[in-house]
Design an enzyme around this catalytic site. Structure first.
Site, PDB file in Angstrom:
ATOM      1  CG  HIS A 373      -2.126  -0.856   1.059  1.00  0.00           C
ATOM      2  ND1 HIS A 373      -3.367  -0.362   0.748  1.00  0.00           N
ATOM      3  CD2 HIS A 373      -2.277  -2.203   1.128  1.00  0.00           C
ATOM      4  CE1 HIS A 373      -4.229  -1.360   0.643  1.00  0.00           C
ATOM      5  NE2 HIS A 373      -3.589  -2.490   0.872  1.00  0.00           N
ATOM      6  N   PRO A 374       0.418   2.297  -0.687  1.00  0.00           N
ATOM      7  CG  PRO A 374      -0.829   3.823  -1.974  1.00  0.00           C
ATOM      8  CD  PRO A 374      -0.819   2.382  -1.492  1.00  0.00           C
ATOM      9  CB  SER A 390      -4.300   3.925  -4.438  1.00  0.00           C
ATOM     10  OG  SER A 390      -4.139   2.645  -3.872  1.00  0.00           O
ATOM     11  CD  GLU A 393      -9.242   2.672  -2.550  1.00  0.00           C
ATOM     12  OE1 GLU A 393      -9.815   1.644  -2.936  1.00  0.00           O
ATOM     13  OE2 GLU A 393      -8.046   2.693  -2.167  1.00  0.00           O
ATOM     14  CD  GLN A 394      -3.631   8.368  -1.103  1.00  0.00           C
ATOM     15  OE1 GLN A 394      -3.204   9.527  -1.000  1.00  0.00           O
ATOM     16  NE2 GLN A 394      -2.842   7.300  -1.032  1.00  0.00           N
ATOM     17  CG  PHE A 425      -1.626   5.443   8.758  1.00  0.00           C
ATOM     18  CD1 PHE A 425      -1.922   5.112  10.073  1.00  0.00           C
ATOM     19  CD2 PHE A 425      -2.581   6.117   8.011  1.00  0.00           C
ATOM     20  CE1 PHE A 425      -3.139   5.456  10.640  1.00  0.00           C
ATOM     21  CE2 PHE A 425      -3.804   6.464   8.568  1.00  0.00           C
ATOM     22  CZ  PHE A 425      -4.087   6.129   9.885  1.00  0.00           C
ATOM     23  CB  ALA A 428     -11.198   2.116   4.535  1.00  0.00           C
TER      24      ALA A 428
END
Length: 473
Positions: A373-374, A390, A393-394, A425, A428
């Site tokens: 995960h980034p 991603s 989501e961000q 870290f 969701a």
């Protein structure tokens, strides 16, 4: 492919609104099974007498012999029971679907004429009222085709509905493959019609009933008196009617037999039930034939293709679901090897399969998923090198539009977190605002041990996977 063919999900928690005519709260559908003259009998070239569904509970077939009492009980249905029920339904203006065994119909021309005059639907109930499970597939196929032809000769039109009752594992498929039937009723698995894809065909299934059915007068554990049947029907009706009032209308099927419900001590219970349903507000109850329900469903709920992951080949499956767990396509690969079925064609179902793989993986494998995960609002995000998922989501949390101070704060937190726990870290992001994420980041970094954070991060990975599957399914 290890696949489980049974559909254990159906419509799930939220069935469609049936949208019955006039916004009726329930569709009530009476089936009259006409089997008298089509049952097992050496006169019909069968090996023995009938043993099923008569007043002789627990009867056995008499091999090579006629059974006078059994024949007489069946004859009552044709001679007296049918006409008593015919008078009841026509006097109450209730439409009926007849499940007609075609050899029985052939031996009852006056009853067929009465059914036709009353505009009852006559669906096909097989060539003979015998067990199909013992038939070879080719023999059963020939029997179904012969039933269709004889039905046309007797009724004057081809049947649009099919119900065998004493079916084999091949029956529904063979009936669907004829392409003849608008609906098939050899199922007891729902309170609403539904579509199935069978042998490349789209087939409507209108489930039937064995509980709201007078056959339980002829079983060891069943109804003994008419009031028991009446109470059961009323309770069933009230439950379904209440669901309709709550916005989820259903269908209630009632199964009847001339030789059973046609007895005087039982017909009155049926009459009382009909009269009870007619006390409801006008048009709130739709009395329908099964063909009417089929036409309604075709119009208001036509077949709509949906993604069926359990039927995909491995390359299709991995291509579509390989990114559900960030850069960890091995989870999709292992999930593909599980016992998948129709229940896994939903987001919840497929998520269950994939998290099973994730949870059963070694710690090092799960750690690899975490490290895939980034960072939140990290260098990859700035360089626009995140995966599509991603990135979305961000952005949903506003992490793509931070101030310089906010970017710096996230960078500092990312560095401190990775230095402490050796993995990024994870949260969701779509469940939170950027301010909530920042607060969670600070709190978890300050208070959680690495083991605690590993557990929390794994749960967040599973939540991210769930949201991604909901996007697709």
């Amino acid at each position: 492919m290890n696949r489980y063919p049974r559909d254990m999900i159906g419509y799930g928690e939220k069935p469609p609104n049936a949208n019955w005519p006039d916004q009726a709260k329930i569709a009530v559908q009476f089936v009259l099974n006409y089997e008298e003259g089509g049952e097992n009998n050496i006169l019909h070239s069968d090996p023995g007498s009938e043993a099923f569904l008569s007043e002789i509970v627990g009867a056995e077939s008499w091999e090579g012999e006629r059974h006078w009492n059994m024949e007489s009980l069946y004859e009552y249905g044709a001679r007296a029971g049918f006409w008593r029920l015919h008078r009841l339904f026509t006097s109450k203006c209730i439409p009926v679907t007849v499940f007609g065994v075609v050899t029985a119909l052939a031996r009852s021309p006056e009853q067929v004429a009465a059914m036709t005059a009353a505009r009852w639907e006559i669906a096909c109930h097989g060539l003979k009222w015998i067990e199909h499970r013992t038939l070879e597939e080719t023999t059963e196929k020939e029997s179904i085709n012969a039933a269709i032809q004889l039905h046309h000769e007797i009724v004057g039109e081809l049947p649009q509905g099919w119900y065998t009752g004493r079916c084999s594992m091949n029956t529904v498929r063979l009936a669907a493959e004829t392409g003849q039937f608008r609906y098939i009723s050899d199922a007891y698995d729902d309170d609403l019609p539904y579509w199935r894809q069978i042998s490349g065909r789209t087939q409507l299934i209108i489930p039937y009933t064995l509980d709201a059915n007078d056959m339980r007068f002829a079983t060891a554990q069943g109804f003994n008196a008419g009031d028991q049947f009446l109470n059961y029907l009323v309770d069933s009706f009230d439950t379904l009617y209440a669901e309709g009032l709550a916005g989820s209308p259903k269908m209630m099927s009632i199964g009847l037999h001339c030789r059973l419900m046609g007895r005087p001590g039982r017909t009155m219970a049926l009459q009382r039930f009909i009269e009870y349903t007619q006390t409801k507000p006008s048009r709130s109850v739709w009395y329908a034939r099964r063909i009417d329900i089929a036409k309604h469903w075709e119009e208001h709920h036509p077949f709509s293709p949906k993604l069926q992951p359990h039927l995909m080949n491995q390359s299709q499956f991995i291509k579509m679901f390989g990114g559900i767990f960030e850069h960890s396509s091995w989870i999709a690969e292992r999930a593909f090897a599980l016992e998948l079925g129709p229940a896994h064609d939903t987001a919840a179902g497929l998520h269950s399969a994939m998290v099973r793989v994730f949870r059963s993986a070694s710690r090092s494998e799960r750690l690899g998923v975490l490290r895939a995960h980034p960072d939140l609002a990290g260098k990859l995000a700035v360089a626009k090198k995140l995966t599509h998922e991603s990135t979305s989501e961000q952005a949903s949390a506003g992490l793509d539009s931070l101030t310089k101070c906010e970017y710096q704060e996230f960078r500092d937190l990312n560095s401190a977190y990775v230095e402490k726990h050796k993995f990024p870290f994870i949260i969701a992001a779509r469940d939170y605002t950027k301010f909530q994420i920042l607060a969670a980041f600070q709190q978890r970094l300050r208070t959680n041990s690495t083991e605690e954070e590993f557990i929390v991060a794994c749960r967040q990975v599973e939540r991210i996977a769930q949201l991604r599957l909901e996007d697709i399914l």
